[in-house]
Design a protein around this motif. Sequence first.
Motif, PDB file in Angstrom:
ATOM      1  N   UNK A 260      43.620  35.092  24.270  1.00  0.00           N
ATOM      2  CA  UNK A 260      43.046  36.030  25.249  1.00  0.00           C
ATOM      3  C   UNK A 260      42.041  35.342  26.177  1.00  0.00           C
ATOM      4  N   UNK A 261      41.388  34.277  25.662  1.00  0.00           N
ATOM      5  CA  UNK A 261      40.355  33.617  26.493  1.00  0.00           C
ATOM      6  C   UNK A 261      40.990  33.024  27.741  1.00  0.00           C
ATOM      7  N   UNK A 262      42.072  32.235  27.548  1.00  0.00           N
ATOM      8  CA  UNK A 262      42.745  31.646  28.719  1.00  0.00           C
ATOM      9  C   UNK A 262      43.365  32.738  29.580  1.00  0.00           C
ATOM     10  N   UNK A 263      43.989  33.724  28.912  1.00  0.00           N
ATOM     11  CA  UNK A 263      44.633  34.814  29.671  1.00  0.00           C
ATOM     12  C   UNK A 263      43.625  35.509  30.583  1.00  0.00           C
ATOM     13  N   UNK A 264      42.387  35.686  30.069  1.00  0.00           N
ATOM     14  CA  UNK A 264      41.341  36.363  30.838  1.00  0.00           C
ATOM     15  C   UNK A 264      41.137  35.671  32.181  1.00  0.00           C
ATOM     16  N   UNK A 266      43.138  33.442  33.755  1.00  0.00           N
ATOM     17  CA  UNK A 266      44.330  33.495  34.614  1.00  0.00           C
ATOM     18  C   UNK A 266      44.442  34.879  35.265  1.00  0.00           C
ATOM     19  N   UNK A 267      44.135  35.940  34.482  1.00  0.00           N
ATOM     20  CA  UNK A 267      44.173  37.306  35.045  1.00  0.00           C
ATOM     21  C   UNK A 267      43.133  37.470  36.151  1.00  0.00           C
ATOM     22  N   UNK A 268      41.940  36.895  35.915  1.00  0.00           N
ATOM     23  CA  UNK A 268      40.882  36.979  36.924  1.00  0.00           C
ATOM     24  C   UNK A 268      41.323  36.292  38.219  1.00  0.00           C
ATOM     25  N   UNK A 269      41.987  35.141  38.068  1.00  0.00           N
ATOM     26  CA  UNK A 269      42.478  34.417  39.252  1.00  0.00           C
ATOM     27  C   UNK A 269      43.404  35.317  40.066  1.00  0.00           C
ATOM     28  N   UNK A 270      44.302  36.007  39.383  1.00  0.00           N
ATOM     29  CA  UNK A 270      45.297  36.829  40.100  1.00  0.00           C
ATOM     30  C   UNK A 270      44.693  38.121  40.641  1.00  0.00           C
ATOM     31  N   UNK A 271      43.563  38.578  40.064  1.00  0.00           N
ATOM     32  CA  UNK A 271      43.016  39.886  40.442  1.00  0.00           C
ATOM     33  C   UNK A 271      41.937  39.803  41.516  1.00  0.00           C
ATOM     34  N   UNK A 272      41.208  38.676  41.567  1.00  0.00           N
ATOM     35  CA  UNK A 272      40.016  38.613  42.416  1.00  0.00           C
ATOM     36  C   UNK A 272      40.336  38.063  43.805  1.00  0.00           C
ATOM     37  N   UNK A 273      39.474  38.374  44.795  1.00  0.00           N
ATOM     38  CA  UNK A 273      39.663  37.779  46.135  1.00  0.00           C
ATOM     39  C   UNK A 273      39.441  36.263  46.083  1.00  0.00           C
ATOM     40  N   UNK A 274      39.902  35.563  47.116  1.00  0.00           N
ATOM     41  CA  UNK A 274      39.973  34.097  47.056  1.00  0.00           C
ATOM     42  C   UNK A 274      38.620  33.427  46.814  1.00  0.00           C
ATOM     43  N   UNK A 275      37.539  34.000  47.346  1.00  0.00           N
ATOM     44  CA  UNK A 275      36.232  33.371  47.153  1.00  0.00           C
ATOM     45  C   UNK A 275      35.868  33.307  45.674  1.00  0.00           C
ATOM     46  N   UNK A 276      36.290  34.327  44.921  1.00  0.00           N
ATOM     47  CA  UNK A 276      35.969  34.384  43.492  1.00  0.00           C
ATOM     48  C   UNK A 276      37.067  33.750  42.636  1.00  0.00           C
ATOM     49  N   UNK A 277      38.314  33.854  43.105  1.00  0.00           N
ATOM     50  CA  UNK A 277      39.405  33.325  42.272  1.00  0.00           C
ATOM     51  C   UNK A 277      39.291  31.810  42.119  1.00  0.00           C
TER      52      UNK A 277
END
Length: 1089
Positions: A260-264, A266-277
Amino acid sequence: MALSGQQSLAELEVLCKQLYEGTDLAQRIQAEKVLLELINSPECLSQCQLLLEQGTTSYAQLLAATCLSKLVCKTPPLPVQQRMDIRNYILNYVASRPKLALFVIQALVQVIAKITKLGWFDVQKDQLIFRDIIADVKKFLQGTVDHCIIGVMILSELTQEMNFVDYSRPSSKHRKIATSFRDTTLKDILMLACSLLKEMLAKPLNLQDQQQQNLAMHLLKLVLNCLNYDFIGSSADESADDLCTVQIPTNWRSIFLEPETLDLFFDLYHSLPSMLSQLALSCLVQFASTRRSLFSNPERAKYLGNLIKGVKRILENPQGLSDPGNYHEFCRFLARLKTNYQLGELVVVKDYPEVIRLIASFTITSLQHWEFAPNSVHYLLTLWQRMVASVPFVKSSEPHLLDTYAPEITKAYITSRLESVPMVIRDGLDDPLDDTATVFQQLEQLCTVSRCEYEKTCALLVQLFDQNAQSYQKLLQSSSRNPLAISIQEGCLAWLVYLVGTVVGGRLTYTSTDEHDAMDGELSCRVFQLISLMDAQLPRSSNEKVELAILWFLDQFRKTYVGDQLQRTSKVYARMSEVLGITDDNQVLETFMAKIVTNLKYWGRCEPVISRTLQFLNDLSVGYILLKKLVKIDAVKFMLQNHTSKHFPFLGVNDNYGLSDLRCRTRFYTALTRLLMVDLGEDEDEFENFMLPLTVSFETLAQIFNNSFKQEEAKRMLIGLARDLRGIAFALNTKTSYTMLFDWIYPSYLPILQRAIELWYREPACTTPILKLMAEMMQNRSQRLNFDVSSPNGILLFREASKMICTYGNQILSLGTLSKDQVYPLKLKGISICYCALKSALCGNYVSFGVFKLYGDNHFDNVLQAFVKMLLSVSHSDLLQYRKLGQSYYPLLECLTQDHMSFITSLEPHVLMYIFTSISEGLTALDTIVSSSCCASLDYIVTYLFKHIAKEGKKPLRCRETSQDGQRLLHFMQQNSEVLQQMMSILMNTIIFEDCRNQWSVSRPLLGLILLNEKYFSELRASLINSQPANKQEVLHQCFSNLMEGVEQSLLVKNRDRFTQNMSVFRRDMAETLRCEGASESSSSEMMS
């Protein structure tokens, strides 16, 4: 600053405005001065409180935070209760004002972090009172989003502060705090941040909500700070990005084993705008770099599988990679995969074939869009380079598929670079070839990749080279020469020559075959033919980029196929003999030398080409076997007989050349003199012939000086001559050849150099080459200055150097005070060269300095007085701030204390105090040359004192004179006893608390200091032992007893060695005793005070 009430507040706010918004430099400097006084005044805390409570601008609050930050870092520190009050006040202040400007909150949070770090081991009522920071932060996390952000900022700043090394404080104390924080708190902070991120993802994300975005950003930065922590105290160089392994502590395994740690992330990368991803990707880069030993083999395979699954998902949905930040971090992420995992582990991952196809496709697309994020390509090429380099060592039966994809990567690189040329020339874009450092780095990586399935690479290069060369020839022959089309073709040819040089340079002895060597021959033929074509057009038309590429190729060919290790049967010459008639490396050397002569003849105005050509000549002239071959070549004979500006325009001194362009002449004459030395022997006529152009120049100069004095012309000639002679002097490494140079230059021409120093002392462009020439001539390299017994040359040379140093020293001091930006080029650089020259003379062993006094010659005394005058004009901070100055002064001081103590003892008290202070400050320098020289100088002084005191008791009449020297020094030391005591404290502190890199050097003076100051040593020992908890005191007492066990009251070598051995054991035992939790940290600062 003792103002009060509203008047005080108004004045402070005006100062803030001047400091942070003012454009008047004088006003800002004045404001800084007043605010510095504020920090040191007793009113500081009340004034800061006033600004925070009643200040009307954010800058007033920022000033208060800055003052508090400096106040809490002062030594000695504020009382514990006062620091506690400041911390609690700030926590309540930001909690009640969550809408403060972000930079004010950041500054206040910094104060909390500093207080927490510096008080980490402080105890009040048996409690470590500054460690309850997580409990305080949790109160913030239960409040509004603004409060939550402040809480996360506190943890983030604290993690950063704990990781920050402040070199003005003992490094051992920093390590102890950082390690304790890592073991007690850091894991909890990481888990807290991850759980908050999970909560955020679990709710529907409103990406329009700025507060939500800010919270996500600060949480990701907090995780990144946790993962960037220096876990093992290695202080890794951040620029060495590709070598990074994150040393995650073993007790963090559970976090990393949860998928779940890595998944978290990767999910954040796909969900957040580019500045945060991109922050999420930065965290993933660190996750991918986790040390291998954290996992067992099955666990590592599973972890790698999850990483690869995430890579596949990103590449299947590549929309986010159009952002340059995301793209760059993703490239870093891919490179780290191969840095940390072996190819054998990657190929057995479930989705490997699909993922390697996607990565190859991504790399090819990236290479084709060469103008987009060019700095990220390095990481992609790193990945492929390491993958291909690992192929011979893979034992897995699974296919690695690199033989399919590596040629495609090579092809994409080659074709994309060629396609870039028309766009660069037509649209005026930045040319990648102008950034040679990046190009060379990429080519170095490509050379490994290109050797995979080499036949394909070679066939592609042959095809492209032939196409472009034919098009180029047609353009040259056409009646209407199209300059744009010619420039494009030349740009393409430059890239192709670089690429051929790269693949030829990528030959590995253990993997190369005759077929591969034959292919290298095919490619090399084409470049040698192009060289002939390009040179035939000179001087009518030329292209700098093609020339630089050709020089790169020639250098790569030299390293691979020319030299001592070459097998004569190499197949590279098979094709070259058919096409070019080049059958072995002797004929290649002829081609090399012809090319060098052509470049030096026709490219005199182009500094990059001349510089690279001379570097190539210099590299050729280093090996003896190559030198023997080179001197037989006609082009070399021509150069040795015709090194004048008529044949080689770059040796000219007209106004078209900048003074810095003359620098390359030194390298030219070094290489030329090496070639001359091969057959020179004792042939003085041959040497005179070689020196003839320089003789003519010097005679011309002498006439200019005597008659019509044209300053600019004379100056240029002199700079050129000084650089030429330095190159010659550097290469003359035998007594016979050096004597020829000395007889040539003395007494005829040295007076001209002396006169130039007198005239142009204000112009470093002129003085630096002359001083460097003198410093080179003073170097007794390979005993070349050990003249015959009947020769006075050593003394004559030293007298000339003495005159020059005295002249320069007296003149340069007449300049008075110089501004900060001028002090190094105009003064300190020259002083450092003078010190180097003097040091070479003092330790060169070719002058008997006692002779000067015996015969009433004052040259030695004069140069020592010049040394003192120049030294007193330099501040102590400059000695350590300017590296070259420190590295010339301290070794010179070591020579003086070793062999000329009578001079040291004769110095005025204020000069002695200056020298002792410089030694004291240099003992803790990070530069080991400086610190080791300080230890040696101190050792010689202490030994001299010790021997003098020992002799005093049994003093016969004949010792009276030497005794007076010693008496003077002893009297000075008795008047200033704190000097040696301070140095003993520093050395003991270095041994016990610091990372001591030169332990042997430190031990030598320490024994003498202890024997001279036994009473003070006892006090030092007692203060350290008493500052520690009672349960440790007996162990520490035993450590000190062991240190002096078997050590006698003498400084004989045997006794010193015994002490050095004891000290090594003492240091280890002390480190183990003090490492345990709870040992007091105050002792270190007490010892230093």
